[in-house]
Design a protein around this motif. Structure first.
Motif, PDB file in Angstrom:
ATOM      1  N   LYS A 919     -31.484  -1.108 -27.151  1.00  0.00           N
ATOM      2  CA  LYS A 919     -31.546  -1.802 -25.722  1.00  0.00           C
ATOM      3  C   LYS A 919     -30.439  -2.400 -24.719  1.00  0.00           C
ATOM      4  O   LYS A 919     -29.512  -2.245 -25.175  1.00  0.00           O
ATOM      5  N   ALA A 920     -31.109  -2.999 -23.650  1.00  0.00           N
ATOM      6  CA  ALA A 920     -29.510  -3.270 -22.576  1.00  0.00           C
ATOM      7  C   ALA A 920     -28.975  -4.280 -22.979  1.00  0.00           C
ATOM      8  O   ALA A 920     -29.955  -5.538 -24.054  1.00  0.00           O
ATOM      9  N   ARG A 921     -28.181  -4.601 -23.162  1.00  0.00           N
ATOM     10  CA  ARG A 921     -27.252  -5.787 -23.054  1.00  0.00           C
ATOM     11  C   ARG A 921     -27.534  -7.005 -22.346  1.00  0.00           C
ATOM     12  O   ARG A 921     -27.936  -6.765 -21.181  1.00  0.00           O
ATOM     13  N   GLY A 922     -28.157  -8.272 -23.156  1.00  0.00           N
ATOM     14  CA  GLY A 922     -28.409  -9.364 -22.312  1.00  0.00           C
ATOM     15  C   GLY A 922     -30.582  -9.014 -21.612  1.00  0.00           C
ATOM     16  O   GLY A 922     -30.902  -9.980 -21.261  1.00  0.00           O
ATOM     17  N   SER A 923     -30.596  -8.458 -22.524  1.00  0.00           N
ATOM     18  CA  SER A 923     -31.589  -8.447 -22.445  1.00  0.00           C
ATOM     19  C   SER A 923     -32.718  -9.630 -22.966  1.00  0.00           C
ATOM     20  O   SER A 923     -32.547  -9.882 -24.113  1.00  0.00           O
ATOM     21  N   LYS A 924     -34.113  -9.825 -22.404  1.00  0.00           N
ATOM     22  CA  LYS A 924     -34.927 -10.929 -23.011  1.00  0.00           C
ATOM     23  C   LYS A 924     -36.093 -10.610 -23.756  1.00  0.00           C
ATOM     24  O   LYS A 924     -35.678  -9.738 -23.970  1.00  0.00           O
ATOM     25  N   LYS A 925     -36.759 -11.787 -24.167  1.00  0.00           N
ATOM     26  CA  LYS A 925     -37.651 -10.730 -25.451  1.00  0.00           C
ATOM     27  C   LYS A 925     -39.029 -10.039 -23.956  1.00  0.00           C
ATOM     28  O   LYS A 925     -38.805 -10.961 -22.907  1.00  0.00           O
ATOM     29  N   LEU A 926     -38.957  -9.000 -24.144  1.00  0.00           N
ATOM     30  CA  LEU A 926     -39.761  -8.098 -23.557  1.00  0.00           C
ATOM     31  C   LEU A 926     -41.961  -8.898 -23.918  1.00  0.00           C
ATOM     32  O   LEU A 926     -41.931  -8.571 -24.918  1.00  0.00           O
ATOM     33  N   GLU A 927     -42.655  -8.159 -22.466  1.00  0.00           N
ATOM     34  CA  GLU A 927     -44.125  -8.408 -22.988  1.00  0.00           C
ATOM     35  C   GLU A 927     -44.709  -7.533 -23.977  1.00  0.00           C
ATOM     36  O   GLU A 927     -43.531  -6.153 -23.268  1.00  0.00           O
ATOM     37  N   ALA A 928     -45.744  -6.963 -23.933  1.00  0.00           N
ATOM     38  CA  ALA A 928     -46.169  -5.842 -24.714  1.00  0.00           C
ATOM     39  C   ALA A 928     -46.121  -5.495 -23.305  1.00  0.00           C
ATOM     40  O   ALA A 928     -47.131  -5.728 -22.517  1.00  0.00           O
ATOM     41  N   GLY A 929     -46.696  -4.001 -23.904  1.00  0.00           N
ATOM     42  CA  GLY A 929     -46.501  -3.042 -22.904  1.00  0.00           C
ATOM     43  C   GLY A 929     -45.800  -1.696 -23.105  1.00  0.00           C
ATOM     44  O   GLY A 929     -45.811  -1.364 -24.587  1.00  0.00           O
ATOM     45  N   ARG A 930     -46.435  -0.882 -22.755  1.00  0.00           N
ATOM     46  CA  ARG A 930     -46.401   0.685 -22.617  1.00  0.00           C
ATOM     47  C   ARG A 930     -44.498   1.428 -23.170  1.00  0.00           C
ATOM     48  O   ARG A 930     -44.164   0.651 -21.501  1.00  0.00           O
ATOM     49  N   LEU A 931     -43.806   2.048 -23.269  1.00  0.00           N
ATOM     50  CA  LEU A 931     -42.505   2.504 -23.075  1.00  0.00           C
ATOM     51  C   LEU A 931     -42.634   4.532 -22.565  1.00  0.00           C
ATOM     52  O   LEU A 931     -43.406   4.799 -23.588  1.00  0.00           O
ATOM     53  N   VAL A 932     -41.775   4.445 -21.667  1.00  0.00           N
ATOM     54  CA  VAL A 932     -42.322   5.782 -20.545  1.00  0.00           C
ATOM     55  C   VAL A 932     -40.871   6.435 -21.163  1.00  0.00           C
ATOM     56  O   VAL A 932     -40.141   4.926 -20.559  1.00  0.00           O
ATOM     57  N   ILE A 933     -41.174   7.339 -20.711  1.00  0.00           N
ATOM     58  CA  ILE A 933     -39.427   7.919 -19.940  1.00  0.00           C
ATOM     59  C   ILE A 933     -39.931   8.651 -19.091  1.00  0.00           C
ATOM     60  O   ILE A 933     -40.650   9.622 -19.094  1.00  0.00           O
ATOM     61  N   GLY A 934     -38.793   9.584 -18.931  1.00  0.00           N
ATOM     62  CA  GLY A 934     -39.132  10.522 -17.231  1.00  0.00           C
ATOM     63  C   GLY A 934     -39.369  11.912 -18.097  1.00  0.00           C
ATOM     64  O   GLY A 934     -38.807  12.022 -19.136  1.00  0.00           O
ATOM     65  N   ASN A 935     -40.548  12.482 -17.119  1.00  0.00           N
ATOM     66  CA  ASN A 935     -41.191  13.422 -17.788  1.00  0.00           C
ATOM     67  C   ASN A 935     -40.353  14.660 -16.338  1.00  0.00           C
ATOM     68  O   ASN A 935     -40.319  15.133 -15.320  1.00  0.00           O
ATOM     69  N   ASN A 937     -41.386  17.994 -16.873  1.00  0.00           N
ATOM     70  CA  ASN A 937     -42.223  19.427 -17.441  1.00  0.00           C
ATOM     71  C   ASN A 937     -42.589  19.742 -15.938  1.00  0.00           C
ATOM     72  O   ASN A 937     -43.694  19.710 -15.674  1.00  0.00           O
ATOM     73  N   ASN A 938     -41.976  20.742 -15.511  1.00  0.00           N
ATOM     74  CA  ASN A 938     -43.091  21.617 -14.369  1.00  0.00           C
ATOM     75  C   ASN A 938     -44.663  21.803 -14.026  1.00  0.00           C
ATOM     76  O   ASN A 938     -45.101  22.467 -13.533  1.00  0.00           O
ATOM     77  N   ASN A 939     -45.192  21.996 -15.767  1.00  0.00           N
ATOM     78  CA  ASN A 939     -45.699  22.375 -15.955  1.00  0.00           C
ATOM     79  C   ASN A 939     -46.831  20.641 -16.509  1.00  0.00           C
ATOM     80  O   ASN A 939     -48.124  20.940 -16.442  1.00  0.00           O
ATOM     81  N   SER A 940     -46.806  19.972 -16.161  1.00  0.00           N
ATOM     82  CA  SER A 940     -47.053  18.438 -16.046  1.00  0.00           C
ATOM     83  C   SER A 940     -47.033  17.956 -14.679  1.00  0.00           C
ATOM     84  O   SER A 940     -45.927  17.700 -14.429  1.00  0.00           O
ATOM     85  N   ASP A 941     -48.332  17.238 -14.349  1.00  0.00           N
ATOM     86  CA  ASP A 941     -48.428  16.607 -13.130  1.00  0.00           C
ATOM     87  C   ASP A 941     -48.142  14.629 -13.498  1.00  0.00           C
ATOM     88  O   ASP A 941     -47.248  14.311 -12.036  1.00  0.00           O
ATOM     89  N   ALA A 942     -47.524  14.572 -14.816  1.00  0.00           N
ATOM     90  CA  ALA A 942     -47.754  13.330 -14.448  1.00  0.00           C
ATOM     91  C   ALA A 942     -45.979  12.941 -14.371  1.00  0.00           C
ATOM     92  O   ALA A 942     -45.311  13.602 -15.330  1.00  0.00           O
ATOM     93  N   SER A 943     -45.913  11.939 -13.745  1.00  0.00           N
ATOM     94  CA  SER A 943     -44.153  11.367 -13.412  1.00  0.00           C
ATOM     95  C   SER A 943     -43.579  11.337 -14.971  1.00  0.00           C
ATOM     96  O   SER A 943     -41.933  11.045 -15.733  1.00  0.00           O
ATOM     97  N   THR A 944     -44.494  10.359 -15.917  1.00  0.00           N
ATOM     98  CA  THR A 944     -43.565   9.833 -17.253  1.00  0.00           C
ATOM     99  C   THR A 944     -44.886  10.310 -18.456  1.00  0.00           C
ATOM    100  O   THR A 944     -45.463  10.893 -17.884  1.00  0.00           O
ATOM    101  N   LEU A 945     -43.890  10.207 -19.478  1.00  0.00           N
ATOM    102  CA  LEU A 945     -44.360  10.620 -20.909  1.00  0.00           C
ATOM    103  C   LEU A 945     -44.371   9.252 -21.610  1.00  0.00           C
ATOM    104  O   LEU A 945     -43.330   8.534 -21.799  1.00  0.00           O
ATOM    105  N   ALA A 946     -45.180   8.726 -22.517  1.00  0.00           N
ATOM    106  CA  ALA A 946     -45.083   7.707 -23.294  1.00  0.00           C
ATOM    107  C   ALA A 946     -45.017   8.155 -24.024  1.00  0.00           C
ATOM    108  O   ALA A 946     -44.861   9.103 -25.065  1.00  0.00           O
ATOM    109  N   ILE A 947     -44.232   7.080 -24.645  1.00  0.00           N
ATOM    110  CA  ILE A 947     -42.995   7.596 -26.139  1.00  0.00           C
ATOM    111  C   ILE A 947     -42.862   6.401 -27.012  1.00  0.00           C
ATOM    112  O   ILE A 947     -42.635   6.182 -28.573  1.00  0.00           O
TER     113      ILE A 947
END
Length: 978
Positions: A919-935, A937-947
Motif C-alpha cells: 500500500k501507499a504510505r499513509g493511505s486511508k481505508k479504501l472504499e469497495a471497488g475494482r483493482l486494475v493495472i495498466g494493460n 498488450n497490443n492485441n487488446s483494446d482495453a487500457s487496464t486489466l482487472a486483478i
C-alpha cells in the motif's frame, strides 16, 4: 521487568513520549524523567539481549536459526527501528544535564548483519524455487541458464552449480546450430540468437564455427532488410521530390543514410542512381538556403550599424561591402540610409576642422588681453597694504564667501587697488583655497550620493559595508554643523536599510528552515544519497551568514540535523539493494518520488530478481502514471459539467470529448460518452458564429412581412391576401391584393362586392391570414423555455400540419424550412425526421411557385401537396412518441460516468515469494471497488486489466492473474465520477 509480549507497545509509548518533550511538552519533573529514562534503558537492554543471541548464531554459521530467532514475536528488526529515534543524541544530552548516565548504544551492526542474512536467504531461496519451476515446466534452456548463472553467482562456494552450468551451455551451443538453420530467414529471431551468443557471460567459449555461421546469417539478413527499407525510402524520396517537399525529403534522406550504411550501398547501385536527382536537388536547395541566410545576416548587420548613433566610416563601409559580396540587390531604403549616413559623417568631419581653426584664433586674442591687463594693474594705491591685511584676516577666519564679496566690491570701487600685486597674491591664495573647498564639497556630495544609490537600490551586505566605509570618509571631510547633520541623516537611512535587509535575511532563513523541516518529515522515503544531500543542505543552511543570532538559535535546525543524521546512520547500515528497495516501497503513491526511486534502484543495483521487473515498470507503468494524471483532470472536468439542454454545455463538453477521442478511446466509459458526441455537436450548432440561436432565427423569420397579412375570400372559394386594412364602403370592399408570392411588392388594387365575399370568423369579410395566425402561435411555442428543443420544434410542426386553412404550398415550404432547422439543432430529430424530409423533398420548390395562383394546374398541385401533408401529419405524432421523446429522455436522464484512477498500491512479493499489495504510505481505508493495472498488450483494446477487488478496506488479489504480475507495477482503484 518488561514482558516480551508488551515490549513493542512499551517502546512505542516511550519513544513517543521522548519525541513530545522536544516538540510539544517541554521539560519534565526530575522524577518523571528518571522513570522514563529507566524504562527506555530497560527496553534497549532487552532488545540488545536478543541481538546478541542472534549474533552468536550468525557467528556459528546458523543463518536460518538466527533468522527464526529474529522473527519471534515481536519482530526484532521492528524493535530496532522503533528504538532508533531521531532524538537519540538529543535525549542523551538532555538527561546528562540532570546527572543521569546516557542510554546504552543499540547493537545496530548486528541488525545490519541480520538484514544481510535475510537478503541472502530470500534471494537464494527464490532463485532455487524459480529453478525448480523452470525444470518442472520444461522451460527453454536459454531461460534456465540465466537462472542457473544467478544461483552460481549467489552461492559461489558451491561448485555443483558451475558444473551444471557447463553442461547446460554445451547443450545450448548445439541448439544454436539447429535454430540458426531453421530460422535463417527470420531477422528478429536470428538477431536475438546473435545477441545471446555474443553478450552472454559463457563459462565455456562458444565454438568458433558457430560464431562465424551466426555472424554470416545475421549480416546477410541485416543487408536484405536494409535494402528492403531502402526500396520503400526511394519511393518516399522521389515522391517528396515531385511535390517539392524539402522537409519530407530531408527526413527520408537521414533514414536513407542509416540504411545505406547497413546495406553497404555503392554509388553505382541502381537504388543510388534512382535517388541521385532528388539528392542533387536537395543539395542545391540547401546551398541556396545557406546563401540566403548569410545574405540576410549581412544585411541585418548593416541595418544594425545604421541604427547606432555613433559608427565609424570604415566600419560602415566594411558592412556595406559584406552585403555587396552576395551579388544581391540591396533594398532601396537601406541604400538610401547608407548614403545619408556617409554624408553626415563627411559633414561632421568638416565641422570639426573649422572648430579647431576658431579655437586657435581665440587663444591668440586671449593672450593679447592678458598682456593688456598686466600693463594696467601696475597702477598702485596708497591703501594697498590696508586692503591686503583686511583680505588676509577674512581668509584666516575661513570666511571665504565674505572675502570674495569684499574683493568684488573693491574691484568695482577701486580696480587699481584690487589689481595690485600684494592684493592679487592674497586673492590668488583665496581662489586656491576656494577651489580646494569646492573640490571637498564635490567629493562630499559624491560620497553621499554613492550611499544614497545603495539605499535606494537593492542593498546587499557587501554594499552596506562599503557604504559604511564611504560614510566614514565623508564624515572626515565635513566642515561645519550643517554638513555633519547631512551625513548623520544618511547614516540613519543606511541603518534603516540595513535593518530591513536583516529582516529579509531572517525571514528567508526561517522560510528555508520551514521548507527543510517539511522535506525532513518525509526523510524515511529517501535513499541514503538523498539523505546525505539533505544533510549537506541543512548544514549549509545552519552556517548561512548574516542571520541574527536570536533567529538562528530559536530555529529547529539542530532538531532537523539530528533527525537527518539518525536516518543517515540507519540507512548506512542497510545493503545497497535494501536502500534502493526501501525508497521504492516508501514512495508508492507519489509519482515523481517513485520514478526517482526506480531510477536509483536500476542505476545502483546490477543483479537481482527485481531488476527486469523494475525496468518494465519504468518503460510502461511510469508513463502510464503520467497519463493517469491527465485522465483524472479530464474526469474532474467531465464531472463538473451540468447535464442540461444548453449549447453552452455542449461547447464545454466537446473539447473534453476531443481529448478523450484522441488519447483515451481504450479507457472505461469513453465509448459510451463518444456516442453522445453527434447530438452534443448538434446542440452546439443551435447558436451560430454571430451568437444568434435557431430559436431567434425562427422568431425573426416569423416576423417578416409575409407573416403579417390579412385575407378575404369569395363565396366561390378564391382567396386574396393583402397588407394593412381593407377599405370598406357601403357595398364594396377595396384592397391592394398581393399578386405574386415571389415578390411581395407586387400588388394590384381590386374591388369586391360585399355580397360576393364570405363572412370570416363570424365577424367581417377580412381577417388575419392563416399563416399569420400560425406565425404568432409558433412564436409563443418557441418562447417555452421549460420545454426541450425537440419538444418545441415538434410542437411547431404539429401546429403547422394541423393548420388546414393555410395554403398547402406555403405549408410545404415552411415545413421544409422548419425541419431543416430542427435537424440542424438536434441529431435525434435529424435522424427521426429523415422519412419526413424525403417526403418533403419530393414536393415542389416553394421559391419557384406562386402559391397565390388559382389556375387549374396550381390547384391540382395544391391538392396533391395537401394530401401529402396529411400523410406527414399522421406520421409525425407517432415518430415523436416512439422515437424522438424516448431518445431525448434517455439522453437527459443521466450523464454517463467516467472512472477516476487512484493509485493505492504496487505489486510486490513478500518473504515467501507470494504476491501482495504494497500500500501507499499513509493511505486511508479504501472504499469497495475494482483493482486494475495498466494493460500494454497490443492485441487488446482495453487500457487496464482487472486483478482484484477492495473488500472491507482490504486489497484482495485475484491469484488466477499472476501471469500479469511484475514487481513494482502500480495498482489503481477505479472510482466512478458522474
Amino acid at each position: 521487568m518488561i514482558q516480551q509480549s508488551d515490549l513493542r507497545a512499551e517502546i512505542s509509548r516511550l519513544t513517543k513520549a521522548i519525541s513530545n518533550i522536544f516538540t510539544v511538552e517541554g521539560d519534565l519533573q526530575e522524577a518523571e524523567l528518571e522513570e522514563l529514562h529507566d524504562r527506555f534503558v530497560e527496553c534497549i537492554e532487552a532488545t540488545n539481549g536478543r541481538l546478541k543471541k542472534c549474533d552468536e548464531l550468525l557467528r556459528k554459521g546458523l543463518r536460518v536459526e538466527a533468522i527464526q530467532e529474529c522473527e519471534v514475536d515481536p519482530d526484532l528488526l521492528d524493535l530496532v527501528t522503533e528504538l532508533d529515534i531521531p532524538e537519540w543524541s538529543a535525549w542523551a544530552d538532555y538527561v546528562r544535564q540532570f546527572g543521569i548516565p546516557r542510554q546504552p548504544d543499540l547493537l545496530i551492526h548486528v541488525a545490519a548483519d541480520l538484514n544481510e542474512a535475510y537478503n541472502q536467504a530470500q534471494s537464494l531461496d527464490s532463485l532455487l524455487r524459480l529453478h525448480r519451476l523452470h525444470a518442472l515446466a520444461r522451460s527453454p534452456l536459454k531461460h534456465r541458464i540465466v537462472v542457473l548463472r544467478r544461483i552460481a553467482k549467489k552461492d559461489d562456494t558451491n561448485p555443483v552449480w558451475s558444473e551444471d552450468l557447463r553442461e547446460y551451455e554445451n547443450v545450448r551451443f548445439r541448439q544454436f546450430g539447429a535454430e540458426l538453420q531453421q530460422q535463417n530467414d527470420n531477422l528478429d529471431h536470428v538477431s536475438e540468437l546473435w545477441s545471446e551468443l555474443k553478450q552472454s557471460p559463457w563459462i565455456n567459449s562458444p565454438p568458433k564455427k558457430l560464431i562465424e555461421k551466426a555472424e554470416q546469417i545475421y549480416d546477410s539478413l541485416l543487408v536484405a532488410d536494409a535494402r528492403k527499407k531502402l526500396i520503400e525510402l526511394e519511393k518516399t524520396i522521389n515522391a517528396a521530390f515531385s511535390e517539392f517537399d524539402i522537409t519530407k525529403a530531408e527526413s527520408a534522406r537521414v533514414a536513407w543514410a542509416e540504411q545505406a550504411g547497413i546495406a553497404k550501398l555503392s554509388e553505382q547501385d541502381d537504388l543510388s542512381v534512382q535517388v541521385k536527382a532528388a539528392f542533387d536537388w536537395l543539395d542545391q536547395e540547401r546551398e541556396a538556403s545557406d546563401h540566403n541566410l548569410a545574405y540576410t545576416q549581412a544585411l541585418n548587420l548593416l541595418e544594425h550599424m545604421l541604427d547606432q548613433d555613433v559608427v565609424s566610416r570604415s566600419k560602415l563601409t566594411r558592412g556595406y561591402n559584406a552585403v555587396q559580396r552576395f551579388d544581391e540587390a540591396i533594398p532601396e531604403r537601406v541604400l538610401r540610409r547608407y548614403q545619408e549616413r556617409l554624408s553626415n559623417i563627411a559633414l561632421t568631419e568638416k565641422r570639426r576642422g573649422k572648430l579647431v581653426l576658431l579655437t586657435s584664433i581665440a587663444v591668440v586674442l586671449m593672450v593679447g588681453t592678458v598682456a593688456l591687463f598686466a600693463m594696467n594693474i601696475r597702477s598702485h594705491s596708497a591703501n594697498i597694504a590696508s586692503v591686503r591685511d583686511s583680505l588676509q584676516e577674512l581668509v584666516k577666519a575661513k570666511r571665504y564667501t565674505q572675502a570674495e564679496e569684499f574683493y568684488e566690491q573693491l574691484f568695482q570701487a577701486k580696480p587699481e587697488v584690487a589689481k595690485a600685486p600684494e592684493v592679487q597674491q592674497v586673492y590668488l591664495a583665496l581662489q586656491d583655497i576656494a577651489q580646494q573647498d569646492e573640490a571637498r564639497k564635490l567629493r562630499l556630495k559624491q560620497l553621499l550620493d554613492q550611499v544614497r544609490e545603495t539605499i535606494l537600490g537593492k542593498p546587499t551586505w557587501e554594499s552596506i559595508k562599503q557604504s559604511q566605509i564611504t560614510l566614514q570618509e565623508a564624515e572626515s571631510i565635513t566642515h561645519g554643523e550643517t554638513e555633519l547633520v547631512r551625513v548623520r541623516e544618511i547614516e540613519r537611512d543606511l541603518d534603516r536599510a540595513k535593518g530591513k535587509l536583516q529582516q529579509e535575511v531572517n525571514a528567508q532563513f526561517q522560510r528555508d528552515v520551514d521548507e527543510l523541516a517539511t522535506r525532513t518529515a518525509n526523510v524515511e522515503h529517501l535513499t541514503l544519497e538523498q539523505v546525505r544531500e539533505l544533510k549537506v543542505e541543512a548544514q549549509d543552511l545552519k552556517q548561512r551568514p548574516y542571520v541574527s543570532r536570536s533567529v538562528r538559535t530559536g530555529s529547529e535546525m539542530e532538531l532537523i540535523i539530528r533527525k537527518i543524521s539518525s536516518r543517515e546512520r540507519h540507512l548506512s547500515l542497510l545493503s545497497l539493494e535494501e536502500q534502493r528497495l526501501f525508497a521504492v516501497r516508501n514512495s508508492i503513491g507519489m509519482r515523481n518520488l517513485y520514478e526517482s526511486a526506480l531510477e536509483s534502484y536500476l542505476q545502483g543495483v546490477k543483479y537481482g530478481n527485481r531488476l527486469q521487473d523494475f525496468k518494465a515498470v519504468m518503460q510502461h507503468d511510469v508513463p502510464f502514471l503520467e497519463r493517469m494524471v491527465s485522465w483524472n483532470k479530464l474526469v474532474k472536468k467531465w464531472g463538473e459539467l451540468r447535464w442540461v439542454d444548453s449549447p453552452q454545455l455542449a461547447s464545454q463538453a466537446i473539447p473534453i470529448m476531443d481529448q478523450l477521442q484522441s488519447n483515451y478511446t481504450d479507457f472505461p466509459g469513453v465509448k459510451a460518452i463518444l456516442q453522445l458526441r453527434p447530438h452534443l455537436q448538434s446542440i452546439s450548432k443551435r447558436i451560430d458564429a454571430s451568437g444568434k440561436s435557431i430559436s431567434q432565427q425562427l422568431t425573426a423569420m416569423f416576423r417578416k412581412d409575409v407573416f403579417n397579412m390579412n385575407y378575404l375570400e369569395e363565396k366561390r372559394g378564391s382567396r386574396y391576401y393583402f397588407f394593412g386594412v381593407a377599405d370598406q364602403q357601403a357595398d364594396v370592399v377595396t384592397v391592394d391584393v398581393l399578386v405574386d408570392a415571389r415578390d411581395l411588392a407586387r400588388t394590384e388594387s381590386q374591388s369586391f362586392p360585399k355580397t360576393d365575399l364570405k363572412r370570416l370568423e363570424g365577424r367581417g369579410r377580412s381577417a388575419l391570414a392563416p399563416h399569420s395566425k400560425f406565425s404568432r402561435a409558433a412564436t409563443k411555442i418557441i418562447a417555452r423555455q421549460n420545454k426541450t428543443f425537440e419538444a418545441r420544434m415538434c410542437a411547431i410542426l404539429y401546429a403547422l400540419l394541423e393548420n388546414k386553412e393555410m395554403d398547402p404550398l406555403l405549408r410545404c415550404g415552411l415545413l421544409q424550412y422548419i425541419v431543416e432547422q430542427a435537424g440542424e439543432g438536434s441529431s435525434i430529430l435529424a435522424k427521426s425526421l429523415t422519412e419526413l424530409e424525403s417526403l418533403i423533398s419530393t414536393s415542389v420548390d416553394i421559391n419557384d411557385i406562386n402559391w397565390l395562383d388559382n389556375d387549374s394546374e396550381t390547384k391540382v398541385l395544391k391538392e396533391r401537396t395537401r394530401a401529402q401533408l396529411d400523410r406527414i401529419a399522421a406520421d409525425l405524432r407517432e415518430v415523436y412518441k416512439v422515437q424522438v421523446q424516448p431518445q431525448v429522455d434517455s439522453f437527459y436522464a443521466h450523464k454517463p460516468a467516467l472512472s477516476e484512477f487512484t493509485w493505492v498500491a504496487c505489486l510486490m512479493k513478500d518473504t515467501t515469494g507470494q504476491w501482495i499489495c504494497e500500500k501507499a504510505r499513509g493511505s486511508k481505508k479504501l472504499e469497495a471497488g475494482r483493482l486494475v493495472i495498466g494493460n500494454y498488450n497490443n492485441n487488446s483494446d482495453a487500457s487496464t486489466l482487472a486483478i482484484g477487488i477492495v473488500k472491507n478496506g482490504q486489497l484482495i488479489l485475484d491469484q488466477s492473474n499472476t501471469h500479469l504480475f511484475i514487481e513494482g507495477r502500480p495498482i489503481f482503484l477505479l472510482t466512478e465520477v458522474k
